[in-house]
Motif scaffolding. Structure first.
Motif, PDB file in Angstrom:
ATOM      1  N   UNK A 193      -6.066 -25.053   3.325  1.00  0.00           N
ATOM      2  CA  UNK A 193      -5.813 -25.715   4.617  1.00  0.00           C
ATOM      3  C   UNK A 193      -6.281 -24.754   5.693  1.00  0.00           C
ATOM      4  N   UNK A 194      -7.243 -25.179   6.525  1.00  0.00           N
ATOM      5  CA  UNK A 194      -7.749 -24.280   7.558  1.00  0.00           C
ATOM      6  C   UNK A 194      -7.445 -24.855   8.942  1.00  0.00           C
ATOM      7  N   UNK A 195      -7.324 -23.939   9.915  1.00  0.00           N
ATOM      8  CA  UNK A 195      -6.870 -24.387  11.243  1.00  0.00           C
ATOM      9  C   UNK A 195      -7.982 -24.968  12.110  1.00  0.00           C
ATOM     10  N   UNK A 196      -9.247 -24.773  11.693  1.00  0.00           N
ATOM     11  CA  UNK A 196     -10.332 -25.351  12.485  1.00  0.00           C
ATOM     12  C   UNK A 196     -11.439 -25.816  11.543  1.00  0.00           C
ATOM     13  N   UNK A 197     -12.391 -26.552  12.130  1.00  0.00           N
ATOM     14  CA  UNK A 197     -13.483 -27.077  11.306  1.00  0.00           C
ATOM     15  C   UNK A 197     -14.344 -25.941  10.758  1.00  0.00           C
ATOM     16  N   UNK A 198     -15.092 -26.236   9.714  1.00  0.00           N
ATOM     17  CA  UNK A 198     -15.952 -25.217   9.102  1.00  0.00           C
ATOM     18  C   UNK A 198     -17.399 -25.692   9.256  1.00  0.00           C
ATOM     19  N   UNK A 199     -18.218 -24.893   9.911  1.00  0.00           N
ATOM     20  CA  UNK A 199     -19.600 -25.304  10.200  1.00  0.00           C
ATOM     21  C   UNK A 199     -20.462 -25.334   8.944  1.00  0.00           C
ATOM     22  N   UNK A 200     -21.625 -25.990   9.094  1.00  0.00           N
ATOM     23  CA  UNK A 200     -22.569 -26.147   7.994  1.00  0.00           C
ATOM     24  C   UNK A 200     -22.987 -24.813   7.393  1.00  0.00           C
ATOM     25  N   UNK A 201     -23.313 -23.832   8.304  1.00  0.00           N
ATOM     26  CA  UNK A 201     -23.801 -22.538   7.812  1.00  0.00           C
ATOM     27  C   UNK A 201     -22.732 -21.824   6.983  1.00  0.00           C
ATOM     28  N   UNK A 202     -21.468 -21.972   7.414  1.00  0.00           N
ATOM     29  CA  UNK A 202     -20.374 -21.331   6.668  1.00  0.00           C
ATOM     30  C   UNK A 202     -20.231 -22.001   5.300  1.00  0.00           C
ATOM     31  N   UNK A 203     -20.348 -23.324   5.297  1.00  0.00           N
ATOM     32  CA  UNK A 203     -20.250 -24.065   4.030  1.00  0.00           C
ATOM     33  C   UNK A 203     -21.355 -23.602   3.075  1.00  0.00           C
ATOM     34  N   UNK A 204     -22.563 -23.450   3.629  1.00  0.00           N
ATOM     35  CA  UNK A 204     -23.693 -23.007   2.789  1.00  0.00           C
ATOM     36  C   UNK A 204     -23.404 -21.643   2.199  1.00  0.00           C
ATOM     37  N   UNK A 205     -22.851 -20.761   3.029  1.00  0.00           N
ATOM     38  CA  UNK A 205     -22.544 -19.393   2.602  1.00  0.00           C
ATOM     39  C   UNK A 205     -21.520 -19.433   1.450  1.00  0.00           C
ATOM     40  N   UNK A 206     -20.500 -20.309   1.627  1.00  0.00           N
ATOM     41  CA  UNK A 206     -19.462 -20.392   0.572  1.00  0.00           C
ATOM     42  C   UNK A 206     -20.077 -20.920  -0.727  1.00  0.00           C
ATOM     43  N   UNK A 207     -20.957 -21.913  -0.591  1.00  0.00           N
ATOM     44  CA  UNK A 207     -21.587 -22.500  -1.779  1.00  0.00           C
ATOM     45  C   UNK A 207     -22.344 -21.455  -2.586  1.00  0.00           C
ATOM     46  N   UNK A 208     -22.811 -20.397  -1.852  1.00  0.00           N
ATOM     47  CA  UNK A 208     -23.631 -19.396  -2.543  1.00  0.00           C
ATOM     48  C   UNK A 208     -22.787 -18.338  -3.258  1.00  0.00           C
ATOM     49  N   UNK A 209     -21.458 -18.355  -3.042  1.00  0.00           N
ATOM     50  CA  UNK A 209     -20.595 -17.381  -3.737  1.00  0.00           C
ATOM     51  C   UNK A 209     -20.722 -17.638  -5.235  1.00  0.00           C
ATOM     52  N   UNK A 210     -20.880 -16.551  -5.989  1.00  0.00           N
ATOM     53  CA  UNK A 210     -21.096 -16.694  -7.428  1.00  0.00           C
ATOM     54  C   UNK A 210     -19.939 -17.456  -8.081  1.00  0.00           C
ATOM     55  N   UNK A 211     -20.266 -18.338  -8.988  1.00  0.00           N
ATOM     56  CA  UNK A 211     -19.308 -19.144  -9.766  1.00  0.00           C
ATOM     57  C   UNK A 211     -18.668 -20.302  -8.979  1.00  0.00           C
ATOM     58  N   UNK A 212     -19.137 -20.530  -7.746  1.00  0.00           N
ATOM     59  CA  UNK A 212     -18.669 -21.735  -7.028  1.00  0.00           C
ATOM     60  C   UNK A 212     -19.583 -22.897  -7.441  1.00  0.00           C
ATOM     61  N   UNK A 213     -18.976 -24.053  -7.807  1.00  0.00           N
ATOM     62  CA  UNK A 213     -19.794 -25.223  -8.167  1.00  0.00           C
ATOM     63  C   UNK A 213     -20.032 -26.121  -6.963  1.00  0.00           C
ATOM     64  N   UNK A 214     -18.983 -26.317  -6.198  1.00  0.00           N
ATOM     65  CA  UNK A 214     -19.102 -27.286  -5.100  1.00  0.00           C
ATOM     66  C   UNK A 214     -18.049 -26.995  -4.026  1.00  0.00           C
ATOM     67  N   UNK A 215     -18.385 -27.296  -2.768  1.00  0.00           N
ATOM     68  CA  UNK A 215     -17.415 -27.133  -1.682  1.00  0.00           C
ATOM     69  C   UNK A 215     -17.470 -28.386  -0.815  1.00  0.00           C
ATOM     70  N   UNK A 216     -16.317 -28.849  -0.436  1.00  0.00           N
ATOM     71  CA  UNK A 216     -16.259 -30.028   0.447  1.00  0.00           C
ATOM     72  C   UNK A 216     -15.248 -29.768   1.541  1.00  0.00           C
ATOM     73  N   UNK A 217     -15.615 -30.141   2.760  1.00  0.00           N
ATOM     74  CA  UNK A 217     -14.643 -30.052   3.851  1.00  0.00           C
ATOM     75  C   UNK A 217     -14.139 -31.473   4.109  1.00  0.00           C
ATOM     76  N   UNK A 218     -12.826 -31.664   4.075  1.00  0.00           N
ATOM     77  CA  UNK A 218     -12.298 -32.991   4.385  1.00  0.00           C
ATOM     78  C   UNK A 218     -11.352 -32.873   5.574  1.00  0.00           C
ATOM     79  N   UNK A 219     -11.185 -33.974   6.274  1.00  0.00           N
ATOM     80  CA  UNK A 219     -10.259 -33.980   7.409  1.00  0.00           C
ATOM     81  C   UNK A 219      -9.238 -35.096   7.215  1.00  0.00           C
ATOM     82  N   UNK A 220      -7.969 -34.735   7.219  1.00  0.00           N
ATOM     83  CA  UNK A 220      -6.933 -35.751   6.980  1.00  0.00           C
ATOM     84  C   UNK A 220      -6.034 -35.917   8.196  1.00  0.00           C
TER      85      UNK A 220
END
Ligand code: NAD
Ligand code: MLT
Length: 553
Positions: free
Chosen positions: A526-553
């Motif tokens: 749970x994060x307090x603010x939105x996560x930008x595209x570049x940050x998402x890309x960076x997270x996706x590149x972390x070794x052993x990560x398969x997928x990352x999704x940001x959702x808003x509820x």
């Protein structure tokens, strides 16, 4: 659960248009809540032009609320159409539902009046009272000509054993009539309570001395009595129609009366109202008794219908449960309090499901499952929340579909799902582990990949997401959530948190779930603010990560 109330409209005075005469008591009630315009002479074209400016339209049977009028209303503020009476055949309910506009009626307000009018027509017909009245008033004393028949001991055939039909049965029995009825949707038990037998349509037609129609006018019942049916009837039968004009083929009735097959007819309703000049031949036959759609025209019925419809229109506009909605699920107000937290959970689950599937992928199935207390009793569970899960399912569907298209609400969610070819199913079981109740949605998309989300309530209103696909989690469904799937190896969680921290994104909560040590795992942040595209890309590149999704509820 107002179907269309949007934030910007809240607080603005509501506007109601009344286009058919309804009792002053109803208008007064509406005026306590809204600005009311009573416009009884509008043409269809004028109504189409003006309807968009109103939140509600209130009619009787005179106004034809067509597809074009509803579409024009849906472009504007229209949220509810109130019918001060029972029959909604003058309203295009299908289009209203598609457009998310609630249709409400006042079904029981005029039952007694309509039944009393039917009996009046039955006796007027059997004793030729209207003709005798007319001739005496014109100065002629004719006793022989107006010889009638008794109804006592005669067979009355009722077609349609609903509210009015049942009341007519009671009254006809009081007159000593023997009653048989046809209604394919009513059980013999219900007929038994009235002390009568149900029979087939053709049997009723062939047994009856008097036949009285009490069905709604639908595609199925249009001209349900025509030339073929008159042939099946007894010679000298008398027919009463105080339901809807289109039920009888008027031309066939005219021929049957002229041939002597039918001894007489009493008609309160007509295929065209008022009847066109071409139809006058039927009306003018001596054997025909007519009234101008007066079944519900009593002070009592009109007052009751106007008050009920005013209350229902106000309820709809105030977002309160509406008992008589034709195209919306009704839940008792007391129960609504208990269901509300589940509706909030349903909203979160629907939105979460929607965000898990790729926008371009067509959803084929939307399976909802209720486990534990909420699934108690299985399919068709009676009262309580477990007996009212359909509303929760609709809430999930509404939130799910709203992610992809505009204009979805409680009224049209199921219709829209159907239109898009989404198969919606509901299953229930009392069996459950770990929770008292669990609600889950499994979506299947074109690509056949199933996604499951499940949630529960801790206490009265502590909402939790407890399952994501095969993983157990315990996350609060609020604000922004990052969902990462990864291989359960050291060195994944730390770098993800560092990337977020470096960009000033605060982590409010974190949950990790895994299949087994070293297997696939999910991390819910749970994060307090939105996560930008570049940050998402960076997270996706972390070794052993398969997928990352940001959702808003
Ligand atoms: P209702 O819904 O309570 O009853 C209608 C019954 O018809 C139901 O039991 C239904 O199962 C049955 N039915 C449906 N299709 C049928 C079919 N093909 N064959 C046999 N039965 C069928 O409605 P209600 O309140 O009793 O009203 C009955 C009719 O009377 C409606 O058409 C209504 O619009 C009309 N009505 C007219 C006036 C008036 O002013 N003349 C007043 C009130 C009601
Ligand atoms: C009805 O359907 O309720 C009746 O036709 C009465 C009416 O609106 O006049």
């Amino acid at each position: 659960m107002n179907p269309k109330l949007n934030e910007s409209e809240k607080g603005k005075p509501k506007k109601v248009l009344v286009t058919d005469p309804i009792s002053e008591e109803g208008i007064k009630k509406l005026r306590e809540f809204a600005e009311v315009d009573v416009e009884l002479e509008l043409s269809n074209e004028e109504l189409k032009e003006r309807i968009a400016g109103y939140d509600a339209l209130t009619v009787r049977s005179g106004t034809k609320v067509t597809k074009e009028i509803i579409e024009a209303g849906s472009e504007g503020k229209l949220k509810v159409i109130g019918r001060a009476g029972v029959g909604v055949d003058n309203i295009d309910v299908e289009t209203a539902t598609e457009k998310g506009i609630m249709v409400v009626n006042a079904p029981a307000a005029n039952t007694i009046s309509a039944a009393e009018h039917t009996i009046a027509m039955l006796l007027g017909l059997s004793r030729k009272i209207p003709a005798a009245n007319m001739s005496l008033k014109s100065g002629v004393w004719e006793r022989k000509k107006h010889m009638g028949v008794e109804v006592n001991g005669k067979v009355l055939g009722i077609i349609g054993l609903g509210r009015v039909g049942s009341e007519v049965v009671k009254k006809a029995k009081g007159l000593g009539m023997r009653v048989v009825a046809y209604d394919p949707f009513i059980s013999q038990d219900k007929a038994g309570e009235l002390g009568i037998m149900l029979s087939g349509f053709k049997e009723v037609l062939s047994l009856a001395d008097f036949i009285s129609l009490h069905t709604p006018l639908t595609k199925e019942t249009h001209h349900m009595v025509g030339a073929k049916e008159f042939e099946l009837m007894k010679d000298g039968v008398r027919v009463i129609n105080c339901a809807r004009g289109g039920l009888i083929d008027e031309r066939a009735l005219k021929d049957a009366i002229k041939s002597g097959k039918v001894a007489g007819a009493a008609l309160d309703v007509f295929e065209e109202e008022p009847p066109s000049s071409g139809e006058r031949e039927l009306l003018e036959l001596e054997e025909v008794v007519v009234t101008p759609h007066l079944g519900a025209s009593t002070e009592e019925a009109q007052k009751a219908a106007a008050i009920i419809i005013a209350e229902e229109v106000i309820n709809a506009l105030m977002n309160k449960p509406v008992r008589n909605a034709i195209n919306m699920i009704y839940v008792e107000e007391e129960l609504m309090g208990a269901i509300k937290p589940y509706l909030v959970l349903a909203d979160k689950l629907g939105r979460l499901s929607a965000q898990l599937i790729p926008k371009s992928s067509r959803t084929e199935q939307f399976e909802v499952s209720y486990e534990g207390e909420i699934g108690a009793g299985g399919a068709g569970a009676g009262t309580g929340i477990a007996g009212n899960t359909r509303l929760i399912t609709v809430a999930m569907l509404k939130s799910f579909l709203s992610w992809f298209i505009d204009g979805v609400n409680y009224v049209n969610a199921e219709t829209i799902a159907k239109k898009f070819g989404i198969k919606v199913t509901e299953s229930k079981t009392e069996t459950i582990k770990n929770f008292s109740s669990l609600i889950s949605i499994t979506t299947t998309t074109q690509s056949e990949k199933k996604r499951t989300v499940a949630g529960t309530l801790f206490g009265k209103d502590d909402l939790r997401i407890v399952r994501l696909d095969g993983f157990r989690v315990d996350a609060s469904p609020s604000g922004y959530m990052l969902l990462c799937s990864f291989s359960d190896k050291p060195g994944v969680i730390g770098p993800v948190c560092t990337i977020l921290g470096d960009r000033g994104i605060n982590i409010a909560g974190m949950q990790v779930g895994r299949e087994k040590a070293g297997g696939e795992a999910v991390m819910v942040l749970n994060v307090d603010s939105s996560v930008g595209e570049d940050t998402m890309e960076k997270i996706k590149k972390v070794e052993n990560i398969f997928d990352v999704k940001l959702v808003r509820l």
